[in-house]
Design a protein around this motif. Sequence first.
Motif, PDB file in Angstrom:
ATOM      1  N   TRP A  72      36.309  21.731  18.550  1.00  0.00           N
ATOM      2  CA  TRP A  72      37.454  21.706  17.630  1.00  0.00           C
ATOM      3  C   TRP A  72      38.015  20.294  17.491  1.00  0.00           C
ATOM      4  O   TRP A  72      38.563  19.935  16.447  1.00  0.00           O
ATOM      5  CB  TRP A  72      38.537  22.672  18.101  1.00  0.00           C
ATOM      6  CG  TRP A  72      39.181  22.307  19.410  1.00  0.00           C
ATOM      7  CD1 TRP A  72      38.786  22.688  20.655  1.00  0.00           C
ATOM      8  CD2 TRP A  72      40.336  21.491  19.594  1.00  0.00           C
ATOM      9  NE1 TRP A  72      39.608  22.164  21.614  1.00  0.00           N
ATOM     10  CE2 TRP A  72      40.589  21.426  20.986  1.00  0.00           C
ATOM     11  CE3 TRP A  72      41.191  20.822  18.725  1.00  0.00           C
ATOM     12  CZ2 TRP A  72      41.638  20.699  21.527  1.00  0.00           C
ATOM     13  CZ3 TRP A  72      42.254  20.102  19.252  1.00  0.00           C
ATOM     14  CH2 TRP A  72      42.471  20.034  20.638  1.00  0.00           C
ATOM     15  N   VAL A  73      37.902  19.489  18.555  1.00  0.00           N
ATOM     16  CA  VAL A  73      38.395  18.110  18.488  1.00  0.00           C
ATOM     17  C   VAL A  73      37.576  17.306  17.479  1.00  0.00           C
ATOM     18  O   VAL A  73      38.127  16.526  16.688  1.00  0.00           O
ATOM     19  CB  VAL A  73      38.329  17.439  19.878  1.00  0.00           C
ATOM     20  CG1 VAL A  73      38.822  15.994  19.790  1.00  0.00           C
ATOM     21  CG2 VAL A  73      39.149  18.222  20.891  1.00  0.00           C
ATOM     22  N   LEU A  74      36.263  17.523  17.492  1.00  0.00           N
ATOM     23  CA  LEU A  74      35.391  16.838  16.531  1.00  0.00           C
ATOM     24  C   LEU A  74      35.726  17.258  15.109  1.00  0.00           C
ATOM     25  O   LEU A  74      35.847  16.405  14.209  1.00  0.00           O
ATOM     26  CB  LEU A  74      33.929  17.161  16.840  1.00  0.00           C
ATOM     27  CG  LEU A  74      32.889  16.622  15.841  1.00  0.00           C
ATOM     28  CD1 LEU A  74      32.900  15.096  15.819  1.00  0.00           C
ATOM     29  CD2 LEU A  74      31.493  17.133  16.187  1.00  0.00           C
ATOM     30  N   ALA A  75      35.886  18.572  14.889  1.00  0.00           N
ATOM     31  CA  ALA A  75      36.207  19.064  13.545  1.00  0.00           C
ATOM     32  C   ALA A  75      37.537  18.489  13.057  1.00  0.00           C
ATOM     33  O   ALA A  75      37.650  18.031  11.907  1.00  0.00           O
ATOM     34  CB  ALA A  75      36.266  20.595  13.551  1.00  0.00           C
ATOM     35  N   LEU A  76      38.533  18.473  13.942  1.00  0.00           N
ATOM     36  CA  LEU A  76      39.846  17.936  13.581  1.00  0.00           C
ATOM     37  C   LEU A  76      39.762  16.450  13.261  1.00  0.00           C
ATOM     38  O   LEU A  76      40.355  15.974  12.280  1.00  0.00           O
ATOM     39  CB  LEU A  76      40.823  18.172  14.743  1.00  0.00           C
ATOM     40  CG  LEU A  76      42.248  17.663  14.558  1.00  0.00           C
ATOM     41  CD1 LEU A  76      42.924  18.396  13.402  1.00  0.00           C
ATOM     42  CD2 LEU A  76      43.047  17.826  15.847  1.00  0.00           C
ATOM     43  N   GLU A 199      28.692  30.437  19.597  1.00  0.00           N
ATOM     44  CA  GLU A 199      29.395  29.544  20.518  1.00  0.00           C
ATOM     45  C   GLU A 199      29.952  28.331  19.774  1.00  0.00           C
ATOM     46  O   GLU A 199      31.042  27.840  20.088  1.00  0.00           O
ATOM     47  CB  GLU A 199      28.455  29.090  21.639  1.00  0.00           C
ATOM     48  CG  GLU A 199      28.131  30.150  22.658  1.00  0.00           C
ATOM     49  CD  GLU A 199      29.376  30.587  23.424  1.00  0.00           C
ATOM     50  OE1 GLU A 199      30.205  29.720  23.776  1.00  0.00           O
ATOM     51  OE2 GLU A 199      29.531  31.801  23.657  1.00  0.00           O
ATOM     52  N   ILE A 200      29.205  27.836  18.790  1.00  0.00           N
ATOM     53  CA  ILE A 200      29.675  26.699  17.991  1.00  0.00           C
ATOM     54  C   ILE A 200      30.943  27.083  17.231  1.00  0.00           C
ATOM     55  O   ILE A 200      31.923  26.332  17.201  1.00  0.00           O
ATOM     56  CB  ILE A 200      28.580  26.234  17.016  1.00  0.00           C
ATOM     57  CG1 ILE A 200      27.390  25.641  17.794  1.00  0.00           C
ATOM     58  CG2 ILE A 200      29.129  25.191  16.037  1.00  0.00           C
ATOM     59  CD1 ILE A 200      26.224  25.244  16.927  1.00  0.00           C
ATOM     60  N   VAL A 201      30.926  28.264  16.626  1.00  0.00           N
ATOM     61  CA  VAL A 201      32.096  28.737  15.870  1.00  0.00           C
ATOM     62  C   VAL A 201      33.285  28.912  16.801  1.00  0.00           C
ATOM     63  O   VAL A 201      34.412  28.509  16.494  1.00  0.00           O
ATOM     64  CB  VAL A 201      31.781  30.061  15.146  1.00  0.00           C
ATOM     65  CG1 VAL A 201      33.040  30.632  14.524  1.00  0.00           C
ATOM     66  CG2 VAL A 201      30.708  29.844  14.084  1.00  0.00           C
ATOM     67  N   GLY A 203      33.878  27.419  19.643  1.00  0.00           N
ATOM     68  CA  GLY A 203      34.363  26.112  20.083  1.00  0.00           C
ATOM     69  C   GLY A 203      35.118  25.378  18.998  1.00  0.00           C
ATOM     70  O   GLY A 203      36.064  24.634  19.275  1.00  0.00           O
ATOM     71  N   THR A 204      34.733  25.608  17.730  1.00  0.00           N
ATOM     72  CA  THR A 204      35.369  24.915  16.605  1.00  0.00           C
ATOM     73  C   THR A 204      36.772  25.430  16.341  1.00  0.00           C
ATOM     74  O   THR A 204      37.643  24.675  15.903  1.00  0.00           O
ATOM     75  CB  THR A 204      34.503  25.058  15.340  1.00  0.00           C
ATOM     76  OG1 THR A 204      33.184  24.562  15.609  1.00  0.00           O
ATOM     77  CG2 THR A 204      35.098  24.274  14.182  1.00  0.00           C
ATOM     78  N   ILE A 205      37.007  26.715  16.603  1.00  0.00           N
ATOM     79  CA  ILE A 205      38.326  27.303  16.319  1.00  0.00           C
ATOM     80  C   ILE A 205      39.083  27.674  17.595  1.00  0.00           C
ATOM     81  O   ILE A 205      40.116  28.323  17.543  1.00  0.00           O
ATOM     82  CB  ILE A 205      38.199  28.558  15.427  1.00  0.00           C
ATOM     83  CG1 ILE A 205      37.368  29.647  16.124  1.00  0.00           C
ATOM     84  CG2 ILE A 205      37.563  28.205  14.089  1.00  0.00           C
ATOM     85  CD1 ILE A 205      37.276  30.947  15.345  1.00  0.00           C
ATOM     86  N   GLY A 206      38.570  27.221  18.748  1.00  0.00           N
ATOM     87  CA  GLY A 206      39.154  27.635  20.023  1.00  0.00           C
ATOM     88  C   GLY A 206      40.425  26.919  20.405  1.00  0.00           C
ATOM     89  O   GLY A 206      41.310  27.483  21.035  1.00  0.00           O
ATOM     90  N   PHE A 207      40.548  25.639  20.078  1.00  0.00           N
ATOM     91  CA  PHE A 207      41.741  24.838  20.377  1.00  0.00           C
ATOM     92  C   PHE A 207      42.161  24.936  21.841  1.00  0.00           C
ATOM     93  O   PHE A 207      43.334  25.098  22.168  1.00  0.00           O
ATOM     94  CB  PHE A 207      42.925  25.255  19.486  1.00  0.00           C
ATOM     95  CG  PHE A 207      42.671  25.004  18.027  1.00  0.00           C
ATOM     96  CD1 PHE A 207      42.795  23.746  17.488  1.00  0.00           C
ATOM     97  CD2 PHE A 207      42.282  26.054  17.195  1.00  0.00           C
ATOM     98  CE1 PHE A 207      42.547  23.509  16.144  1.00  0.00           C
ATOM     99  CE2 PHE A 207      42.029  25.834  15.850  1.00  0.00           C
ATOM    100  CZ  PHE A 207      42.166  24.554  15.323  1.00  0.00           C
ATOM    101  N   GLY A 208      41.196  24.811  22.724  1.00  0.00           N
ATOM    102  CA  GLY A 208      41.503  24.836  24.148  1.00  0.00           C
ATOM    103  C   GLY A 208      40.967  23.603  24.846  1.00  0.00           C
ATOM    104  O   GLY A 208      40.048  22.943  24.357  1.00  0.00           O
ATOM    105  N   LEU A 209      41.572  23.260  26.011  1.00  0.00           N
ATOM    106  CA  LEU A 209      41.102  22.137  26.823  1.00  0.00           C
ATOM    107  C   LEU A 209      40.581  22.701  28.146  1.00  0.00           C
ATOM    108  O   LEU A 209      41.349  23.204  28.959  1.00  0.00           O
ATOM    109  CB  LEU A 209      42.234  21.146  27.092  1.00  0.00           C
ATOM    110  CG  LEU A 209      42.676  20.268  25.917  1.00  0.00           C
ATOM    111  CD1 LEU A 209      43.887  19.428  26.315  1.00  0.00           C
ATOM    112  CD2 LEU A 209      41.544  19.364  25.447  1.00  0.00           C
TER     113      LEU A 209
END
Length: 445
Positions: A72-76, A199-201, A203-209
Amino acid sequence: MTTKKDDYKVGLNIPEDQGTGNGNGNGKEKQSFIKTIKSYGPGIVVVLTWMGAGDLVDASVAGSHYGYSLMWVLALALIIRFVIVNIMARFELCNTENMTLLEAFSRLHKLYPYFFAFAAIIMGHLVNSYMIKGSGEVLAWIFNFGSPFMWSVFVVLISLFILGRNIYKKLELVMKILLAIMTAAFIGLAIYSQPDASEIVRGTIGFGLPEDTGAYGTLLVAMSLVGAVAGSLGNFLYGYFIKERGWIGPEHKKIQRNDLLFGICMGVVINLAVWVVGAEILKPNNIEVTSLNDIAMALELHLGTIGSTIFYLGAFGVLYSSVIGHAIGFPKISISCIQIIKNGREDKYAVKSEKDPLFKWISLFILVTPLIWSLPNMPGFVSLVVFVNVLYVIALPAISIGLLIISNKKAYLNNSTNNWMENIILAATTMLAIWSSIKLVIGFF
């Protein structure tokens, strides 16, 4: 009466069809898809200049340590980059006073040009430190003789030869060739690794650390990703490249936006491919990325020598394209700022910044002095990449705040000011960068 844009166009000897008409993508005749793609160029050049080792290493480190949980960091970061750079380019094309973006910043506060001139020189040196170091390591492996330092010197010498010729046309051709090499290399490796799309999807919308693991903490990796992808001073380079292509007015807004979108999309594909390799090949094998060789060795286990060869070719494409781009781009920023500070110098050299004698010396500094980081016993390649990209985040608040003000001034842009979504993204980026900078300073002390 001619304007600065008119003078710039004459100075470049831009063909008539590049300045107006069919070159802008708005002509009556509908271009074929192939012709449209051929008309692009600045977006490819600037995306490859941005990418360099930052994306290559940060994406592989994040993938190998945290799987897809930081996707999600990469997408953002990619969304932020597109919005910021598109706003910057739109200002260059559409402002009513024919001024550059840096000139607009100087009107906000007189310290801005001093800050940008100094930061461009320092960051140009630091960024090329790991680009040149990495290029030397790659060539030493490919040719299997000589030391990485020897090959780093070779990279600098070849770059000096290219910089002494017709810069932009040769640069764009080299970039397009390297784009094809790296795209084929990384996509092929990603397909081979058979990624888990779900898993990619997630991770992209998960917004977790996730919890810290490996040599670099979660927050440090996330900040480095934002710095490498969302960028800071590197975003100013696109304005120079579109002018070199002859896009200098509002009529070029559409082709400029599509050109940038195409370049960003290519960046997305390559970033995603590198991340997949980290998550699907490096992580399952418990390989911690501390050097380029760590990635290559993992691929060699799966594909044999062909795997490491493909990786190193792609890595060289990423690294060397940025060496040239930064040696040209960052001096442009510094020279523009110096010309703003000293008005007489602007009148003398504004049509072609490369004609300013200082351009050569700044370019040489950014290209030659980074060799000290390639000497034995200097910090490792991956460590340089992560920490230099974190430094980018520190400069981001000053840029995003200034851009938020400038891009909403109707006195400059009439009906080409930001929409509400662009303003939200700029404001959020500013807050994110300030928060990240505070966390970085607290963590350092």
